[in-house]
Each structure stands twice: as structure tokens, then as C-alpha cells.
Scaffold this motif. Structure first.
Motif, PDB file in Angstrom:
ATOM      1  N   GLY A  56       0.807  -1.204   0.000  1.00 57.04           N
ATOM      2  CA  GLY A  56       0.000   0.000   0.000  1.00 57.04           C
ATOM      3  C   GLY A  56       0.839   1.251   0.000  1.00 57.04           C
ATOM      4  O   GLY A  56       2.066   1.211   0.110  1.00 57.04           O
ATOM      5  N   HIS A  57       0.174   2.360  -0.142  1.00 52.34           N
ATOM      6  CA  HIS A  57       0.829   3.663  -0.082  1.00 52.34           C
ATOM      7  C   HIS A  57       0.772   4.148   1.363  1.00 52.34           C
ATOM      8  O   HIS A  57      -0.293   4.488   1.873  1.00 52.34           O
ATOM      9  CB  HIS A  57       0.125   4.651  -1.013  1.00 52.34           C
ATOM     10  CG  HIS A  57       0.265   4.309  -2.458  1.00 52.34           C
ATOM     11  ND1 HIS A  57       1.395   4.616  -3.178  1.00 52.34           N
ATOM     12  CD2 HIS A  57      -0.555   3.666  -3.317  1.00 52.34           C
ATOM     13  CE1 HIS A  57       1.257   4.198  -4.418  1.00 52.34           C
ATOM     14  NE2 HIS A  57       0.063   3.602  -4.531  1.00 52.34           N
ATOM     15  N   SER A  58       1.921   4.212   2.006  1.00 56.38           N
ATOM     16  CA  SER A  58       1.974   4.601   3.411  1.00 56.38           C
ATOM     17  C   SER A  58       1.853   6.102   3.603  1.00 56.38           C
ATOM     18  O   SER A  58       1.599   6.562   4.718  1.00 56.38           O
ATOM     19  CB  SER A  58       3.298   4.134   4.034  1.00 56.38           C
ATOM     20  OG  SER A  58       4.390   4.830   3.435  1.00 56.38           O
ATOM     21  N   GLY A  59       2.032   6.862   2.545  1.00 56.57           N
ATOM     22  CA  GLY A  59       2.073   8.314   2.686  1.00 56.57           C
ATOM     23  C   GLY A  59       3.432   8.805   3.146  1.00 56.57           C
ATOM     24  O   GLY A  59       3.611   9.982   3.443  1.00 56.57           O
ATOM     25  N   ILE A  60       4.409   7.907   3.202  1.00 58.59           N
ATOM     26  CA  ILE A  60       5.757   8.229   3.681  1.00 58.59           C
ATOM     27  C   ILE A  60       6.755   7.935   2.570  1.00 58.59           C
ATOM     28  O   ILE A  60       6.801   6.823   2.045  1.00 58.59           O
ATOM     29  CB  ILE A  60       6.109   7.410   4.931  1.00 58.59           C
ATOM     30  CG1 ILE A  60       5.174   7.790   6.081  1.00 58.59           C
ATOM     31  CG2 ILE A  60       7.560   7.597   5.325  1.00 58.59           C
ATOM     32  CD1 ILE A  60       5.332   6.932   7.317  1.00 58.59           C
ATOM     33  N   GLY A  61       7.540   8.936   2.230  1.00 56.35           N
ATOM     34  CA  GLY A  61       8.593   8.738   1.246  1.00 56.35           C
ATOM     35  C   GLY A  61       8.277   9.373  -0.093  1.00 56.35           C
ATOM     36  O   GLY A  61       7.113   9.563  -0.451  1.00 56.35           O
ATOM     37  N   THR A  62       9.326   9.736  -0.817  1.00 58.70           N
ATOM     38  CA  THR A  62       9.211  10.276  -2.171  1.00 58.70           C
ATOM     39  C   THR A  62      10.229   9.581  -3.057  1.00 58.70           C
ATOM     40  O   THR A  62      11.235   9.057  -2.576  1.00 58.70           O
ATOM     41  CB  THR A  62       9.467  11.797  -2.186  1.00 58.70           C
ATOM     42  OG1 THR A  62      10.760  12.066  -1.608  1.00 58.70           O
ATOM     43  CG2 THR A  62       8.408  12.551  -1.400  1.00 58.70           C
ATOM     44  N   THR A  63      10.000   9.579  -4.335  1.00 64.98           N
ATOM     45  CA  THR A  63      10.810   8.792  -5.263  1.00 64.98           C
ATOM     46  C   THR A  63      12.284   9.169  -5.234  1.00 64.98           C
ATOM     47  O   THR A  63      13.162   8.304  -5.322  1.00 64.98           O
ATOM     48  CB  THR A  63      10.274   8.951  -6.700  1.00 64.98           C
ATOM     49  OG1 THR A  63       8.890   8.636  -6.713  1.00 64.98           O
ATOM     50  CG2 THR A  63      11.010   8.036  -7.660  1.00 64.98           C
ATOM     51  N   LEU A  64      12.586  10.459  -5.113  1.00 64.51           N
ATOM     52  CA  LEU A  64      13.981  10.896  -5.158  1.00 64.51           C
ATOM     53  C   LEU A  64      14.670  10.860  -3.796  1.00 64.51           C
ATOM     54  O   LEU A  64      15.850  11.203  -3.693  1.00 64.51           O
ATOM     55  CB  LEU A  64      14.065  12.319  -5.742  1.00 64.51           C
ATOM     56  CG  LEU A  64      13.675  12.452  -7.215  1.00 64.51           C
ATOM     57  CD1 LEU A  64      13.773  13.905  -7.662  1.00 64.51           C
ATOM     58  CD2 LEU A  64      14.557  11.572  -8.088  1.00 64.51           C
ATOM     59  N   SER A  65      13.952  10.461  -2.758  1.00 58.45           N
ATOM     60  CA  SER A  65      14.568  10.361  -1.435  1.00 58.45           C
ATOM     61  C   SER A  65      15.306   9.031  -1.300  1.00 58.45           C
ATOM     62  O   SER A  65      14.813   7.993  -1.741  1.00 58.45           O
ATOM     63  CB  SER A  65      13.509  10.479  -0.345  1.00 58.45           C
ATOM     64  OG  SER A  65      12.915  11.752  -0.358  1.00 58.45           O
ATOM     65  N   GLY A  66      16.473   9.080  -0.665  1.00 51.49           N
ATOM     66  CA  GLY A  66      17.292   7.882  -0.525  1.00 51.49           C
ATOM     67  C   GLY A  66      18.068   7.550  -1.776  1.00 51.49           C
ATOM     68  O   GLY A  66      18.518   6.416  -1.954  1.00 51.49           O
ATOM     69  N   SER A  67      18.267   8.549  -2.623  1.00 46.42           N
ATOM     70  CA  SER A  67      18.943   8.323  -3.901  1.00 46.42           C
ATOM     71  C   SER A  67      20.434   8.050  -3.715  1.00 46.42           C
ATOM     72  O   SER A  67      21.024   8.345  -2.672  1.00 46.42           O
ATOM     73  CB  SER A  67      18.774   9.549  -4.802  1.00 46.42           C
ATOM     74  OG  SER A  67      19.503  10.647  -4.284  1.00 46.42           O
ATOM     75  N   THR A  68      21.027   7.489  -4.752  1.00 45.70           N
ATOM     76  CA  THR A  68      22.471   7.257  -4.764  1.00 45.70           C
ATOM     77  C   THR A  68      23.230   8.550  -4.508  1.00 45.70           C
ATOM     78  O   THR A  68      24.219   8.575  -3.764  1.00 45.70           O
ATOM     79  CB  THR A  68      22.885   6.669  -6.131  1.00 45.70           C
ATOM     80  OG1 THR A  68      22.181   5.445  -6.337  1.00 45.70           O
ATOM     81  CG2 THR A  68      24.385   6.418  -6.196  1.00 45.70           C
ATOM     82  N   LEU A  69      22.762   9.629  -5.111  1.00 46.13           N
ATOM     83  CA  LEU A  69      23.404  10.928  -4.941  1.00 46.13           C
ATOM     84  C   LEU A  69      23.364  11.374  -3.484  1.00 46.13           C
ATOM     85  O   LEU A  69      24.374  11.815  -2.917  1.00 46.13           O
ATOM     86  CB  LEU A  69      22.693  11.962  -5.817  1.00 46.13           C
ATOM     87  CG  LEU A  69      23.147  13.413  -5.673  1.00 46.13           C
ATOM     88  CD1 LEU A  69      24.544  13.572  -6.209  1.00 46.13           C
ATOM     89  CD2 LEU A  69      22.190  14.351  -6.397  1.00 46.13           C
TER      90      LEU A  69
END
Length: 460
Positions: free
Chosen positions: A319-332
Motif C-alpha cells: 500500500g501507499h503509506s504516505g511516507i517517502g518520495t521517489t527521489l529520497s534515498g537516492s544514490t546521490l
């Protein structure tokens, strides 16, 4: 020297100073001025974020480059930067380890929506530096605070959060409240506000143990979101024993304690939490933790993390937890976190910053006394503020009463025209490890000059 307590006279002089300084500023910046007099189509108000027009100067100057503690604008003016992106560049602009990490990441891909090979190493660095938390990555502290609030509500089963009057925790809806006549109200000037934030949030004065106890004993508060030193409504230091009472009362009432160190990371290695031995359930740092690259961290205690895992285990499907975004936790982000923690945000850096801050605190205080002004200097590590009050402010109401816009504007542009940039919305000065002794002495001389003019000790 007798104190200069004629506030009306000081404000009148301050307005005269601003009127004299504005043409000097404009004459030095014809190219920046043209950006606003003859705007090109594109950005709203000709800036990437509308509040950039709110600085106390005739118009914003455009930056051509930034390195260490120095800015150069597009007209070639060089400025010593004591604003440092309001903490975003706390360790100086473009630290070489961060530049190297950016370059190396660029050859390996920037984002994949999967963990990088450096993830385990960075996790250990975070735990070693900030304490035994279980961490997650966000792009901004605003996001990190949003995500942590969601977790706090989930694990406590409660809806409301508590914040302190005058707080600032980014663009988090629930924190955009003030305290007026003892009631929590939505902050003025919010755009597009739909949810009634008084149903989600409670605001109380900082340093008021009885108000804190009364709010927590209702059993409605999921989490207290706090800076250990309030930094965006002036600088408000905690009373002796207040943070211990905060921790004891939250534990006693089953409320989580969430410490936002995005600004107070200036305290020392590991932030105020590590230096003063706080034990929050949730810990957040944004802005400088990646050396200026958009990244924030939020950590949970083992108990909170386990409670979150237990809740997730009962859910069905993905499910969608409402926590987190796609670019968060990136390699960069992971690469820049590693570089910052290993090579930039170091004990040696803090030693340099605090040594220079010692000199600034002494010099500011001496200049204030010499001018006979009833002001003082407030400080948390490498972060200092000039407070227009003889007495220490203990809450937002006292801080607001001490704020004097006319004098703040004169101080800001008076320093700026001498080549020193401080924060725009209050009198904060931040010291980086790249700041030099010469720059410190230069700022002190410029500050003394402004005060002499303000109290009419020399010609305007």
C-alpha cells in the motif's frame, strides 16, 4: 555608558539609515536591478521562490558564485557570507568532499529507487554520529518532519501534535500555528489552507512546564515536535531543567518526543541532542547534513521502529503509506551524506566554528555595550543572534516584543553595504569552518560602525 532607550529615536535614525543605504546598494548592482526592472517571462516575481523578494534590501542580488564563506554576485560584488543559506551551507559553500561526491555519483547514476552499495556504511555513520536511531532519508526537513509525524500518529493512535508558539519546522501544515490569547490559531498569511489546523495541533509557550503538563495530560497528543533551542522567532534558549521536564512528561503521558535539529545542529558534533544528552523518540536533521545537497534524515528509536513494523505487518498487500518520495534515498544523497559525515561535519570543523563564534560573541557584546544599547547576544554553538532586549527572552511572546523591524532592516543593509551578509528575517549570524579570523574581525568592525551611526556617535 548610559543606555540608549529612546526607541522612537533609534527607529527614526534606522529609517534614515535605510534611506541612505538603499541607493548605495542599487548603484553597486545594476545587473541585478535590471532583472527586476525589465523582467523576462518565466518565474513568478522573477525569483524561483517568492519569499526571496522578502529580504530587507531594495531587490535581491543574483549570485554568480559561492565558495567557502564568500559569495560573488553577478555585478562582481564580493560578500562575506554569515547567512550560509540559513544553515543549508553551514559548513561552507561547495565543500570539496561534496563536490567530489557529486562528480563521482554523476558517473554511476543519480537515482535508482533502490539502495546504493554505500547504504550500510552511511547507516553506521549516522548511528555513530547522532545516536542509536533507525534512520530513513528524505529530501528536506519539511518532508522528514511530515513523515515522522505520520509515524507518531500511527504508533500512538492519537491525532494531535504539540508545537511551541513561534516554532518553525518547514512547510509542515500542522506546525503552521500560533498562540493568541491562550488559543491555538492558524498562522497569518497562509495560502490555500483548507484543513483547520486547530483540530490537528496544539500550541503552547516554550519554557512553560505547567502549560506543557496540562496539554499532555489530556491524552490527545501523539508527539511533541520541538527544537531544543527555538531559532526562528529570535533565539529562545531552554530554561534550566526544561528539556528534562519535557522528556519526563512525554514519557509519563505516552507521548513521543520529536526533536528537530535542522538549525541547532550548530551546537556541536551530533547536534544539541548529542552534546546535551537528550533522548528523543524521533530525531530530524535537514539542510546541512548533506553539505548543501537536498537531503534530510529522520531517525526513530528502536521501540518506535518496532511499533511501526508491527503495524505494517498487519497490513495487506503493498500500500501507499504516505511516507517517502521517489527521489529520497537516492544514490546521490547517500554519497553526499557519506562525504559530509566523514570529511565535512567533523569535530575539527566544530572546534574552528565555535572558536570563531566565541570571538564574535565577545565582540558583539562589547560593541553593544560601547553603544549603550539595551541588547544582548544569544547563542547556540556556531549560531548567534542579536536580540533587541536587555533580558533573555523565554518564549515567542517575549521574542516578538523584542523584535524591531526598522532596526533589523538598518542592521542588515548597513552590514551588507560593507560586504557582510547576515540572515534576512532576523539577526542571525552563522560561522562556518571556512570563515577566517579576518572575516570575523571585519564583521565586528562593520557591526560597530552600524551601531555608532544608529546611536548618532558619528555622522550619517
Amino acid at each position: 555608558m548610559a543606555k540608549n532607550t529612546d526607541l522612537a529615536g533609534l527607529c527614526a535614525t534606522a529609517r534614515e539609515m535605510v534611506a541612505r543605504e538603499a541607493p548605495i546598494y542599487e548603484k553597486q548592482r545594476p545587473r541585478s536591478k535590471a532583472m527586476f526592472e525589465k523582467p523576462e517571462p518565466g518565474f513568478y516575481d522573477q525569483v524561483p521562490q517568492h519569499w526571496m523578494r522578502d529580504w530587507p534590501m531594495p531587490f535581491p542580488f543574483a549570485v554568480a558564485g559561492a565558495s567557502g564563506s564568500t559569495l560573488i554576485d553577478i555585478d562582481g560584488n564580493e560578500l562575506v557570507d554569515f547567512c550560509l543559506g540559513d544553515t543549508g551551507a553551514m559548513f561552507g559553500h561547495a565543500p570539496q568532499p561534496i563536490v567530489d561526491a557529486l562528480s563521482q555519483s554523476g558517473t554511476r547514476g543519480l537515482t535508482t529507487m533502490l539502495p546504493s552499495g554505500e547504504t550500510a556504511k552511511v547507516g553506521k555513520l549516522l548511528s555513530d554520529r547522532f545516536g542509536p536511531f533507525v534512520f530513513q532519508i528524505a529530501t528536506t526537513a519539511s518532508d522528514a518532519n511530515r513523515f515522522a509525524i505520520r509515524v507518531a500518529r500511527a504508533v500512538t493512535g492519537r491525532k494531535k501534535i504539540l508545537v511551541f508558539d513561534g516554532c518553525y519546522h518547514g512547510a509542515v501544515d500542522e506546525t503552521l500555528v500560533d498562540l493568541e490569547n491562550g488559543k491555538t490559531v492558524a498562522r497569518k498569511n497562509l495560502l490555500g489552507q483548507v484543513v483547520d489546523v486547530t483540530t490537528t495541533s496544539v500550541s503552547i509557550p516554550f519554557n512553560d512546564i505547567e502549560a506543557l503538563k496540562a496539554a499532555l495530560e489530556t491524552g490527545e497528543i501523539a508527539v511533541v515536535l520541538a527544537e531544543p533551542v527555538m531559532t526562528n522567532c529570535g533565539m529562545i534558549l531552554p530554561d534550566e531543567g526544561y528539556l528534562k521536564a519535557l522528556r519526563d512528561l512525554t514519557r509519563a503521558t505516552g507521548t513521543l518526543l520529536h526533536i528537530d535539529e535542522t538549525h541547532t545542529i550548530s551546537t556541536g558534533l551530533g547536534g544539541y541532542t548529542a552534546v546535551h544528552g537528550l533522548a528523543p523518540d524521533i530525531f530530524v536533521v535537514g539542510k546541512p547534513v548533506g553539505g548543501g545537497v537536498p537531503v534530510a534524515i529522520w531517525g526513530m528509536s528502536e521501540d518506535v521502529a518496532q511499533a511501526m513494523s508491527d503495524i505494517r505487518a498487519k497490513m495487506s498487500g503493498i500500500g501507499h503509506s504516505g511516507i517517502g518520495t521517489t527521489l529520497s534515498g537516492s544514490t546521490l544523497q547517500i554519497a553526499c551524506l557519506r562525504a559530509c559525515l566523514e570529511e565535512v561535519m567533523t569535530e575539527a570543523a566544530y572546534e574552528t566554528m565555535n572558536r570563531h563564534a566565541d570571538r564574535l560573541e565577545q565582540g558583539f557584546t562589547a560593541a553593544i555595550r560601547a553603544a549603550g544599547l539595551p541588547w544582548h547576544v544569544s547563542r547556540v554553538g556556531a549560531r548567534l543572534e542579536i536580540v533587541f532586549s536587555a533580558d533573555t527572552v523565554r518564549n515567542a511572546q517575549e521574542s516578538r516584543a523584542a523584535a524591531i523591524d526598522d532596526i533589523q532592516h538598518a542592521l542588515h543593509i548597513g552590514l551588507l553595504n560593507q560586504g557582510y551578509l547576515v540572515t534576512p528575517f532576523h539577526n542571525m549570524v552563522l560561522v562556518a569552518p571556512t570563515t577566517t579570523s579576518e572575516q570575523i574581525e571585519g564583521l565586528l568592525g562593520a557591526f560597530e560602525n552600524v551601531l555608532k551611526r544608529l546611536v548618532a556617535q558619528e555622522d550619517m
